[in-house]
Design a protein around this motif. Sequence first.
Motif, mmCIF file in Angstrom:
data_model
loop_
_atom_site.group_PDB
_atom_site.id
_atom_site.type_symbol
_atom_site.label_atom_id
_atom_site.label_comp_id
_atom_site.label_asym_id
_atom_site.label_seq_id
_atom_site.Cartn_x
_atom_site.Cartn_y
_atom_site.Cartn_z
ATOM 1 N N LEU A 1 0.844 -1.198 0.000
ATOM 2 C CA LEU A 1 0.000 0.000 0.000
ATOM 3 C C LEU A 1 0.880 1.248 0.000
ATOM 4 O O LEU A 1 1.808 1.371 0.805
ATOM 5 C CB LEU A 1 -0.920 0.016 1.226
ATOM 6 N N GLN A 2 0.618 2.141 -0.933
ATOM 7 C CA GLN A 2 1.350 3.404 -1.085
ATOM 8 C C GLN A 2 2.822 3.212 -1.476
ATOM 9 O O GLN A 2 3.620 4.148 -1.410
ATOM 10 C CB GLN A 2 1.263 4.261 0.190
ATOM 11 N N SER A 3 3.185 2.005 -1.882
ATOM 12 C CA SER A 3 4.577 1.758 -2.274
ATOM 13 C C SER A 3 4.856 2.299 -3.677
ATOM 14 O O SER A 3 3.942 2.565 -4.456
ATOM 15 C CB SER A 3 4.871 0.250 -2.249
ATOM 16 N N THR A 4 6.141 2.469 -3.962
ATOM 17 C CA THR A 4 6.605 2.744 -5.318
ATOM 18 C C THR A 4 7.230 1.459 -5.819
ATOM 19 O O THR A 4 8.196 0.963 -5.231
ATOM 20 C CB THR A 4 7.637 3.878 -5.327
ATOM 21 N N GLY B 1 -2.849 -1.720 -4.524
ATOM 22 C CA GLY B 1 -2.774 -0.498 -3.735
ATOM 23 C C GLY B 1 -1.478 0.264 -3.743
ATOM 24 O O GLY B 1 -1.285 1.195 -2.957
ATOM 25 N N ALA B 2 -0.551 -0.105 -4.642
ATOM 26 C CA ALA B 2 0.698 0.663 -4.747
ATOM 27 C C ALA B 2 0.395 2.094 -5.190
ATOM 28 O O ALA B 2 -0.552 2.342 -5.921
ATOM 29 C CB ALA B 2 1.657 -0.001 -5.737
ATOM 30 N N TYR B 3 1.225 3.024 -4.750
ATOM 31 C CA TYR B 3 1.051 4.436 -5.099
ATOM 32 C C TYR B 3 1.409 4.683 -6.564
ATOM 33 O O TYR B 3 0.743 5.418 -7.271
ATOM 34 C CB TYR B 3 1.915 5.302 -4.180
ATOM 35 N N GLU B 4 2.503 4.052 -7.028
ATOM 36 C CA GLU B 4 2.952 4.250 -8.402
ATOM 37 C C GLU B 4 3.809 3.074 -8.833
ATOM 38 O O GLU B 4 4.300 2.306 -8.001
ATOM 39 C CB GLU B 4 3.734 5.556 -8.546
ATOM 40 N N ALA B 5 3.977 2.940 -10.139
ATOM 41 C CA ALA B 5 4.831 1.878 -10.673
ATOM 42 C C ALA B 5 5.608 2.400 -11.875
ATOM 43 O O ALA B 5 5.078 3.153 -12.688
ATOM 44 C CB ALA B 5 3.995 0.667 -11.074
ATOM 45 N N LEU B 6 6.877 1.988 -11.947
ATOM 46 C CA LEU B 6 7.748 2.309 -13.082
ATOM 47 C C LEU B 6 8.181 1.009 -13.739
ATOM 48 O O LEU B 6 8.477 0.028 -13.043
ATOM 49 C CB LEU B 6 9.003 3.054 -12.619
ATOM 50 N N PHE B 7 8.231 1.022 -15.061
ATOM 51 C CA PHE B 7 8.608 -0.169 -15.808
ATOM 52 C C PHE B 7 9.691 0.192 -16.816
ATOM 53 O O PHE B 7 9.542 1.146 -17.567
ATOM 54 C CB PHE B 7 7.406 -0.727 -16.581
ATOM 55 N N PHE B 8 10.761 -0.607 -16.827
ATOM 56 C CA PHE B 8 11.819 -0.448 -17.831
ATOM 57 C C PHE B 8 11.796 -1.666 -18.746
ATOM 58 O O PHE B 8 11.748 -2.799 -18.268
ATOM 59 C CB PHE B 8 13.201 -0.363 -17.161
ATOM 60 N N GLU B 9 11.806 -1.435 -20.047
ATOM 61 C CA GLU B 9 11.874 -2.540 -21.013
ATOM 62 C C GLU B 9 12.564 -2.031 -22.264
ATOM 63 O O GLU B 9 12.121 -1.061 -22.861
ATOM 64 C CB GLU B 9 10.474 -3.061 -21.340
ATOM 65 N N LYS B 10 13.661 -2.677 -22.646
ATOM 66 C CA LYS B 10 14.430 -2.171 -23.798
ATOM 67 C C LYS B 10 14.007 -2.791 -25.129
ATOM 68 O O LYS B 10 14.256 -2.223 -26.180
ATOM 69 C CB LYS B 10 15.932 -2.359 -23.571
ATOM 70 N N ASP B 11 13.368 -3.959 -25.092
ATOM 71 C CA ASP B 11 12.949 -4.616 -26.322
ATOM 72 C C ASP B 11 11.678 -3.967 -26.868
ATOM 73 O O ASP B 11 10.669 -3.865 -26.159
ATOM 74 C CB ASP B 11 12.700 -6.108 -26.050
#
Length: 196
Positions: free
Chosen positions: A43-46, A65-75
């Motif tokens: 909850l509220q995690s990044t 319930g996470a606060y935000e999410a970032l995704f890295f993908e090079k393909d």
Amino acid sequence: MRLKILGGVCKGLNLQMPAKATTRPTKAIIKESFFNVLQDSVLQSTFIEAFGGSGSMGLEALSRGAYEALFFEKDAQAFKVLQTNAQTIKERLPQARLKTICADVLSAFSGHLKGLEPRGLVVLYLDPPFMEGIYEKCWALLESLNPLERFLKHGFLLVFEHLSGASMPRNAASFSIIKERKFGRTTLSYYLYTKE
């Protein structure tokens, strides 16, 4: 083959999977175990998914319930699938804060980390493709990061999904191992940033 969101407000939602052999989705049993360990800390995690693929881990975190999410993908092909899945989540969860980044996490990560202003626990999920020297490269990246003291307030959790036979350090880059869970050929190793 389809992936599903296992829990939270988007439970049951279907996700697409990249066709490429270079990406392996995290098995449902591993995903379920991971979120059972995390429990309310999500909850509220990044949540940062370093090798995004389908994005199933970070999107699951948002559903729960996470606060935000970032995704890295090079393909490029896998990134298109990731964007499609991100859009699917946004349609069900319009307020979801997420960012998809088409770049190699090994070179792009530190720049994006500087801009983070977390509200809760920061979770960095590393599930690199099985290739020679990749674990060493991941640890070298972590060693190169500027001091992460600003994340100590809420905590910084590193979770490595790796081959069970791989030799992983107990302490490295100011992270200390706190838990290991083995699932046949795959193991999850949990590390906490300790500043030591």
